[in-house]
Design an enzyme around this catalytic site. Structure first.
Site, PDB file in Angstrom:
ATOM      1  N   GLU A   1       0.856  -1.196   0.000  1.00  0.00           N
ATOM      2  CA  GLU A   1       0.000   0.000   0.000  1.00  0.00           C
ATOM      3  C   GLU A   1       0.891   1.244   0.000  1.00  0.00           C
ATOM      4  O   GLU A   1       1.998   1.235   0.550  1.00  0.00           O
ATOM      5  CB  GLU A   1      -0.915  -0.069   1.248  1.00  0.00           C
ATOM      6  CG  GLU A   1      -1.766   1.145   1.527  1.00  0.00           C
ATOM      7  CD  GLU A   1      -2.776   1.487   0.442  1.00  0.00           C
ATOM      8  OE1 GLU A   1      -2.386   1.558  -0.742  1.00  0.00           O
ATOM      9  OE2 GLU A   1      -3.935   1.754   0.785  1.00  0.00           O
ATOM     10  N   ASP A   2       0.392   2.318  -0.621  1.00  0.00           N
ATOM     11  CA  ASP A   2       1.190   3.550  -0.645  1.00  0.00           C
ATOM     12  C   ASP A   2       1.188   4.250   0.714  1.00  0.00           C
ATOM     13  O   ASP A   2       2.233   4.641   1.222  1.00  0.00           O
ATOM     14  CB  ASP A   2       0.702   4.509  -1.766  1.00  0.00           C
ATOM     15  CG  ASP A   2      -0.807   4.736  -1.765  1.00  0.00           C
ATOM     16  OD1 ASP A   2      -1.507   4.243  -0.841  1.00  0.00           O
ATOM     17  OD2 ASP A   2      -1.296   5.413  -2.690  1.00  0.00           O
TER      18      ASP A   2
ATOM     19  N   ASP B   1      -3.793   6.101   6.318  1.00  0.00           N
ATOM     20  CA  ASP B   1      -4.228   7.333   6.989  1.00  0.00           C
ATOM     21  C   ASP B   1      -5.280   6.959   8.042  1.00  0.00           C
ATOM     22  O   ASP B   1      -4.933   6.604   9.163  1.00  0.00           O
ATOM     23  CB  ASP B   1      -4.750   8.302   5.928  1.00  0.00           C
ATOM     24  CG  ASP B   1      -5.197   9.624   6.505  1.00  0.00           C
ATOM     25  OD1 ASP B   1      -4.949   9.885   7.694  1.00  0.00           O
ATOM     26  OD2 ASP B   1      -5.807  10.435   5.767  1.00  0.00           O
TER      27      ASP B   1
ATOM     28  N   PHE C   1      -1.434  16.191   3.670  1.00  0.00           N
ATOM     29  CA  PHE C   1      -1.748  15.537   2.402  1.00  0.00           C
ATOM     30  C   PHE C   1      -0.513  15.559   1.516  1.00  0.00           C
ATOM     31  O   PHE C   1      -0.004  16.620   1.170  1.00  0.00           O
ATOM     32  CB  PHE C   1      -2.933  16.222   1.708  1.00  0.00           C
ATOM     33  CG  PHE C   1      -3.448  15.413   0.552  1.00  0.00           C
ATOM     34  CD1 PHE C   1      -4.312  14.342   0.777  1.00  0.00           C
ATOM     35  CD2 PHE C   1      -3.035  15.688  -0.740  1.00  0.00           C
ATOM     36  CE1 PHE C   1      -4.757  13.560  -0.284  1.00  0.00           C
ATOM     37  CE2 PHE C   1      -3.480  14.911  -1.804  1.00  0.00           C
ATOM     38  CZ  PHE C   1      -4.341  13.852  -1.578  1.00  0.00           C
TER      39      PHE C   1
ATOM     40  N   ARG D   1       1.762  11.704  -9.568  1.00  0.00           N
ATOM     41  CA  ARG D   1       2.221  10.344  -9.239  1.00  0.00           C
ATOM     42  C   ARG D   1       3.652  10.111  -9.709  1.00  0.00           C
ATOM     43  O   ARG D   1       4.366   9.276  -9.184  1.00  0.00           O
ATOM     44  CB  ARG D   1       1.331   9.289  -9.932  1.00  0.00           C
ATOM     45  CG  ARG D   1      -0.078   9.211  -9.403  1.00  0.00           C
ATOM     46  CD  ARG D   1      -0.748   7.970  -9.993  1.00  0.00           C
ATOM     47  NE  ARG D   1      -2.193   7.987  -9.846  1.00  0.00           N
ATOM     48  CZ  ARG D   1      -2.868   7.573  -8.773  1.00  0.00           C
ATOM     49  NH1 ARG D   1      -2.216   7.129  -7.726  1.00  0.00           N
ATOM     50  NH2 ARG D   1      -4.180   7.604  -8.755  1.00  0.00           N
TER      51      ARG D   1
HETATM   52  N1  LIG Z   1      -2.311  11.319  -2.340  1.00  0.00           N
HETATM   53  C1  LIG Z   1      -2.645  10.976  -1.090  1.00  0.00           C
HETATM   54  N2  LIG Z   1      -3.488   9.934  -0.897  1.00  0.00           N
HETATM   55  C2  LIG Z   1      -3.799   9.630   0.376  1.00  0.00           C
HETATM   56  C3  LIG Z   1      -3.277  10.322   1.473  1.00  0.00           C
HETATM   57  N3  LIG Z   1      -3.757   9.766   2.614  1.00  0.00           N
HETATM   58  C4  LIG Z   1      -4.535   8.768   2.208  1.00  0.00           C
HETATM   59  N4  LIG Z   1      -4.566   8.666   0.869  1.00  0.00           N
HETATM   60  C5  LIG Z   1      -5.297   7.692   0.008  1.00  0.00           C
HETATM   61  O1  LIG Z   1      -6.201   6.944   0.780  1.00  0.00           O
HETATM   62  C6  LIG Z   1      -5.801   5.599   0.942  1.00  0.00           C
HETATM   63  C7  LIG Z   1      -5.762   5.176   2.384  1.00  0.00           C
HETATM   64  O2  LIG Z   1      -6.538   5.969   3.172  1.00  0.00           O
HETATM   65  P1  LIG Z   1      -7.201   5.499   4.518  1.00  0.00           P
HETATM   66  O3  LIG Z   1      -7.710   6.770   5.112  1.00  0.00           O
HETATM   67  O4  LIG Z   1      -8.315   4.554   4.185  1.00  0.00           O
HETATM   68  O5  LIG Z   1      -6.142   4.865   5.384  1.00  0.00           O
HETATM   69  C8  LIG Z   1      -4.413   5.519   0.378  1.00  0.00           C
HETATM   70  O6  LIG Z   1      -4.223   4.289  -0.275  1.00  0.00           O
HETATM   71  C9  LIG Z   1      -4.372   6.667  -0.588  1.00  0.00           C
HETATM   72  O7  LIG Z   1      -4.850   6.243  -1.821  1.00  0.00           O
HETATM   73  C10 LIG Z   1      -2.371  11.405   1.232  1.00  0.00           C
HETATM   74  O8  LIG Z   1      -1.835  12.092   2.131  1.00  0.00           O
HETATM   75  N5  LIG Z   1      -2.095  11.682  -0.066  1.00  0.00           N
HETATM   76 MG    MG Z   2      -3.671   3.660  -1.935  1.00  0.00          MG
END
Ligand SMILES: Nc1nc2c(ncn2[C@@H]2O[C@H](COP(=O)(O)O)[C@@H](O)[C@H]2O)c(=O)[nH]1
Ligand code: MG
Length: 180
Positions: free
Chosen positions: A99-100, A103, A152, A165
């Site tokens: 996972e990237d 949050d 963010f 990206r």
């Molecule tokens: N570009 C960004 N994408 C983000 C960020 N924080 C979360 N995310 C996206 O959401 C999911 C995971 O979120 P979650 O709240 O369910 O844990 C993650 O895979 C991203 O795609 C951010 O700071 N920047």
């Molecule tokens: Mg993601």
């Protein structure tokens, strides 16, 4: 630096050397597996991170991708939907989800449960970034690249409205971009 980036949080060099360490830790922990590890990247944000990790693996592995959505712009909307499911079955397999960023934790918690529902024997999570201050549900990654503040971020796979990206670093997006 890209004009929409307020500051670089993690440089290309820092990402590369951290990924090297993470890959060797993963290799060590999976070295005794009897069947190939199924590595699943969550599209699209995990792509550069997954490529950086898997090119260093010497253990037998298979790769697959899943696309789920839970965000609109910069906000988590909670509901996790599958937009592209796996090509592989995962019955009885050991799965490593790539996972990237984590949050609120809602996405990865739901995805981890989906893998157990599909019959996976073991499911571990490796995340490039972790924002623990944002957590709303009880879930942690097994392996984390970097713990970051609750901002963010974009770059190295992470987007804002499908842009940024391709940046080779992780940076904080200037709020002027999303408050326009
Ligand atoms: N570009 C960004 N994408 C983000 C960020 N924080 C979360 N995310 C996206 O959401 C999911 C995971 O979120 P979650 O709240 O369910 O844990 C993650 O895979 C991203 O795609 C951010 O700071 N920047
Ligand atoms: Mg993601």
């Amino acid at each position: 630096m890209n004009k929409d980036i307020e500051k670089v949080l993690i440089s290309e060099e820092e990402i590369s050397s951290r990924c090297r360490l993470l890959a060797s830790e993963l290799e060590m922990n999976y070295k005794d597996l009897e069947e190939p590890l199924l590595i699943v990247g969550l599209l699209k944000g995990s792509v550069p991170f997954m490529a950086e990790l898997m090119k260093r693996f010497t253990i037998p592995c298979e790769i697959d991708f899943m696309k789920v959505s839970s965000y609109v712009g910069t906000k988590s909307v909670g509901d996790v939907k599958i937009n592209k499911d796996l090509d592989h079955t995962c019955d009885g397999k050991c799965v490593l989800i790539v996972e990237d960023i984590i949050d609120t934790g809602k996405t990865i918690k739901a995805v981890k449960q989906m893998f157990y529902n599909k019959g996976a024997k073991d499911v571990k999570i490796v995340a490039l970034l972790d924002k623990p201050e944002g957590r709303q549900v009880d879930i942690e990654a097994d392996y984390v690249g970097f713990t970051i503040p609750n901002e963010f971020v974009v770059g190295y796979g992470l987007d804002y409205d499908q842009k940024y990206r391709n940046l080779p670093y992780v940076g904080v997006l200037s709020p002027s971009v999303y408050t326009k």
